[in-house]
Design a protein around this motif. Sequence first.
Motif, mmCIF file in Angstrom:
data_model
loop_
_atom_site.group_PDB
_atom_site.id
_atom_site.type_symbol
_atom_site.label_atom_id
_atom_site.label_comp_id
_atom_site.label_asym_id
_atom_site.label_seq_id
_atom_site.Cartn_x
_atom_site.Cartn_y
_atom_site.Cartn_z
ATOM 1 N N ALA A 33 1.737 9.105 7.263
ATOM 2 C CA ALA A 33 1.126 7.859 7.719
ATOM 3 C C ALA A 33 2.208 6.803 7.894
ATOM 4 C CB ALA A 33 0.071 7.379 6.730
ATOM 5 N N TYR A 34 2.060 6.021 8.957
ATOM 6 C CA TYR A 34 2.986 4.917 9.210
ATOM 7 C C TYR A 34 2.180 3.707 9.653
ATOM 8 C CZ TYR A 34 6.346 1.891 11.509
ATOM 9 O OH TYR A 34 7.083 0.797 11.891
ATOM 10 N N CYS A 35 2.400 2.597 8.980
ATOM 11 C CA CYS A 35 1.713 1.361 9.322
ATOM 12 C C CYS A 35 2.707 0.403 9.970
ATOM 13 C CB CYS A 35 1.104 0.708 8.076
ATOM 14 S SG CYS A 35 -0.145 1.727 7.248
ATOM 15 N N THR A 36 2.250 -0.278 10.994
ATOM 16 C CA THR A 36 3.116 -1.227 11.695
ATOM 17 C C THR A 36 3.577 -2.331 10.739
ATOM 18 O OG1 THR A 36 1.149 -2.452 12.393
ATOM 19 C CG2 THR A 36 2.018 -0.787 13.914
ATOM 20 N N GLU A 37 4.751 -2.864 11.048
ATOM 21 C CA GLU A 37 5.412 -3.891 10.234
ATOM 22 C C GLU A 37 5.952 -3.337 8.923
ATOM 23 O OE1 GLU A 37 2.800 -7.159 9.693
ATOM 24 O OE2 GLU A 37 2.579 -7.582 11.843
ATOM 25 N N ASN A 93 -9.354 25.876 7.750
ATOM 26 C CA ASN A 93 -10.664 25.255 7.648
ATOM 27 C C ASN A 93 -10.539 23.754 7.839
ATOM 28 O OD1 ASN A 93 -13.014 27.153 6.845
ATOM 29 N ND2 ASN A 93 -11.343 27.861 5.531
ATOM 30 N N LEU A 94 -11.697 23.100 7.838
ATOM 31 C CA LEU A 94 -11.743 21.644 8.012
ATOM 32 C C LEU A 94 -11.881 20.983 6.652
ATOM 33 C CD1 LEU A 94 -11.855 19.276 10.032
ATOM 34 C CD2 LEU A 94 -14.354 19.525 10.037
ATOM 35 N N PHE A 95 -11.038 19.975 6.408
ATOM 36 C CA PHE A 95 -11.035 19.230 5.150
ATOM 37 C C PHE A 95 -11.180 17.740 5.435
ATOM 38 C CE2 PHE A 95 -9.163 23.215 4.018
ATOM 39 C CZ PHE A 95 -9.440 23.408 2.669
ATOM 40 N N ALA A 96 -11.540 17.002 4.396
ATOM 41 C CA ALA A 96 -11.682 15.555 4.510
ATOM 42 C C ALA A 96 -11.133 14.886 3.256
ATOM 43 C CB ALA A 96 -13.144 15.169 4.713
ATOM 44 N N MET A 97 -10.555 13.716 3.436
ATOM 45 C CA MET A 97 -10.094 12.900 2.321
ATOM 46 C C MET A 97 -10.357 11.437 2.661
ATOM 47 S SD MET A 97 -5.922 12.945 2.866
ATOM 48 C CE MET A 97 -5.681 11.814 1.509
ATOM 49 N N PRO A 98 -10.616 10.594 1.661
ATOM 50 C CA PRO A 98 -10.827 9.181 1.959
ATOM 51 C C PRO A 98 -9.609 8.584 2.665
ATOM 52 C CG PRO A 98 -11.492 9.682 -0.290
ATOM 53 C CD PRO A 98 -10.794 10.897 0.232
ATOM 54 N N LEU A 99 -9.839 7.773 3.664
ATOM 55 C CA LEU A 99 -8.744 7.167 4.417
ATOM 56 C C LEU A 99 -8.069 6.107 3.554
ATOM 57 C CD1 LEU A 99 -7.473 7.217 7.307
ATOM 58 C CD2 LEU A 99 -8.897 5.220 7.790
ATOM 59 N N PRO A 100 -6.799 6.307 3.212
ATOM 60 C CA PRO A 100 -6.136 5.329 2.338
ATOM 61 C C PRO A 100 -5.859 4.030 3.087
ATOM 62 C CG PRO A 100 -4.586 7.011 3.037
ATOM 63 C CD PRO A 100 -5.925 7.443 3.536
ATOM 64 N N SER A 101 -5.904 2.938 2.356
ATOM 65 C CA SER A 101 -5.592 1.635 2.943
ATOM 66 C C SER A 101 -4.079 1.441 2.992
ATOM 67 C CB SER A 101 -6.246 0.526 2.125
ATOM 68 O OG SER A 101 -5.704 0.507 0.801
ATOM 69 N N ARG A 102 -3.661 0.358 3.661
ATOM 70 C CA ARG A 102 -2.228 0.048 3.708
ATOM 71 C C ARG A 102 -1.683 -0.188 2.301
ATOM 72 N NH1 ARG A 102 1.206 -2.740 7.530
ATOM 73 N NH2 ARG A 102 -0.588 -2.949 8.932
ATOM 74 N N GLU A 103 -2.448 -0.849 1.473
ATOM 75 C CA GLU A 103 -1.995 -1.125 0.114
ATOM 76 C C GLU A 103 -1.839 0.158 -0.686
ATOM 77 O OE1 GLU A 103 -4.483 -2.587 1.625
ATOM 78 O OE2 GLU A 103 -3.595 -4.563 2.022
ATOM 79 N N ASP A 104 -2.762 1.090 -0.520
ATOM 80 C CA ASP A 104 -2.657 2.358 -1.247
ATOM 81 C C ASP A 104 -1.441 3.162 -0.786
ATOM 82 O OD1 ASP A 104 -4.920 1.822 -2.702
ATOM 83 O OD2 ASP A 104 -6.263 2.856 -1.304
ATOM 84 N N LEU A 105 -1.151 3.120 0.508
ATOM 85 C CA LEU A 105 -0.044 3.911 1.034
ATOM 86 C C LEU A 105 1.295 3.443 0.505
ATOM 87 C CD1 LEU A 105 -1.139 4.328 4.770
ATOM 88 C CD2 LEU A 105 -0.995 6.134 3.049
ATOM 89 N N TYR A 106 1.472 2.121 0.413
ATOM 90 C CA TYR A 106 2.783 1.576 0.070
ATOM 91 C C TYR A 106 2.855 1.042 -1.352
ATOM 92 C CZ TYR A 106 3.911 2.083 4.982
ATOM 93 O OH TYR A 106 4.152 2.600 6.230
ATOM 94 N N ASP A 107 1.878 1.425 -2.172
ATOM 95 C CA ASP A 107 1.930 1.079 -3.585
ATOM 96 C C ASP A 107 2.836 2.083 -4.291
ATOM 97 O OD1 ASP A 107 1.579 0.407 -6.218
ATOM 98 O OD2 ASP A 107 -0.603 0.253 -6.086
ATOM 99 N N SER A 108 3.918 1.610 -4.871
ATOM 100 C CA SER A 108 4.900 2.500 -5.512
ATOM 101 C C SER A 108 4.321 3.236 -6.711
ATOM 102 C CB SER A 108 6.136 1.703 -5.938
ATOM 103 O OG SER A 108 5.777 0.664 -6.846
ATOM 104 N N ASN A 109 3.228 2.739 -7.267
ATOM 105 C CA ASN A 109 2.632 3.390 -8.424
ATOM 106 C C ASN A 109 1.690 4.533 -8.035
ATOM 107 O OD1 ASN A 109 3.896 1.602 -10.242
ATOM 108 N ND2 ASN A 109 2.265 0.065 -9.919
ATOM 109 N N ASN A 110 1.423 4.683 -6.735
ATOM 110 C CA ASN A 110 0.500 5.722 -6.270
ATOM 111 C C ASN A 110 1.268 6.957 -5.840
ATOM 112 O OD1 ASN A 110 -1.758 4.194 -6.731
ATOM 113 N ND2 ASN A 110 -1.956 3.480 -4.610
ATOM 114 N N SER A 111 0.611 8.071 -5.936
ATOM 115 C CA SER A 111 1.119 9.338 -5.415
ATOM 116 C C SER A 111 0.098 9.868 -4.416
ATOM 117 C CB SER A 111 1.327 10.347 -6.554
ATOM 118 O OG SER A 111 0.086 10.637 -7.186
#
Length: 359
Positions: A33-37, A93-111
């Motif tokens: 995932a890549y978010c602008t800015e 097969n087809l899988f699904a996961m909750p769409l992470p927010s920008r904050e979740d993606l770039y939070d250093s405490n998250n994996s």
Amino acid sequence: TIDPTSGCIYFVRVKQSSQTTRYVGGTAESLWAYCTEDSLAMPLTTNYNGTDKSPQIYNLKNNPDDKEQDESFLFFLSDRSDGTESPKPSTMNLFAMPLPSREDLYDSNNSPSSFGPIVKLTSVSCEHNGMPLSEYSIDPIRGDVILRIGADLHTITGNTISSFLLSNKNNKGQRRKANRSVTSSSSLSKQTLNLTPLEIAVYSDFNLQQERLIVAEIPEDLTTVDIIPSMHGQPKALLTIRGQAFIAPIVPDYDKFTNNIYSGAGMNLPLRRYRLAPGATVGGILRILSTKHIPNYGGTNANYALVLATDPASPTSEQAFYILDCSARARASFVSVDELPMPILGGSLEDTGGSTREG
């Protein structure tokens, strides 16, 4: 795929260089995932070293009257066995996961495992003879998902997907807690959705499935030939061509003449050409091997032929001899399986028929 709300792009960095199934290696596809800015792209599925590809955003509408309650999921194809932390390579097969927010993606405490549980939506290997899921498409209006398995299309309705995800999702506060998410995904991996074959009506003349008329090559396709006299004094040829018997007129070579080939109100037109056997409906179960004219048989001006062919009434299609009327007024023989002529020797006859091994 692009999330219009956050502006984040979900993609696959590299494409697998081979078509190897259950591939595990350096060029295995994974989701990023890549978010602008922002200066970096963040991995989403690095906890699995198999294939994760084809990400698409699925918008789940919890309440049609309240858009703030809408929730988005990231659908993707994967050959992982389930949605647990340690899956094994299996069928796509087809899988699904909750769409992470920008904050979740770039939070250093998250994996990657803290973004939410990965839910397995389909299990196609056992129901479709081991064929994997090849591709899918999402209907943005109705929320239906169309899946291609082999050469067939299947569908899952939007209501079915919404009910499945709503009944198995965690609340938003649990997404940041990896230990609770893993427990949830482990319990969900055993449940999948049923697929419904998509009914498609194709309107066409299906010209590729129609009977083809292949011009016979003479003498390459000619097996036997015999001469039959006619009451008009013009001889005819009894031909065996590509397993079929024909009657054709014998006419002079008119290439020497430039005009007025036929005249006199059609009095000198040649005799017509027609098929003696088989009929159009039994061509696949009968083969004419040889045909010979029988002179002085059946009375004056009568024309009969001795035909060697495979007997459709015989369980092993044994060869048999037939006597067939080959005059122009006679109808074609072997017209249908209910109107088969009786052989005079061999074939399905009890006294002279049977296997050629038995004499």
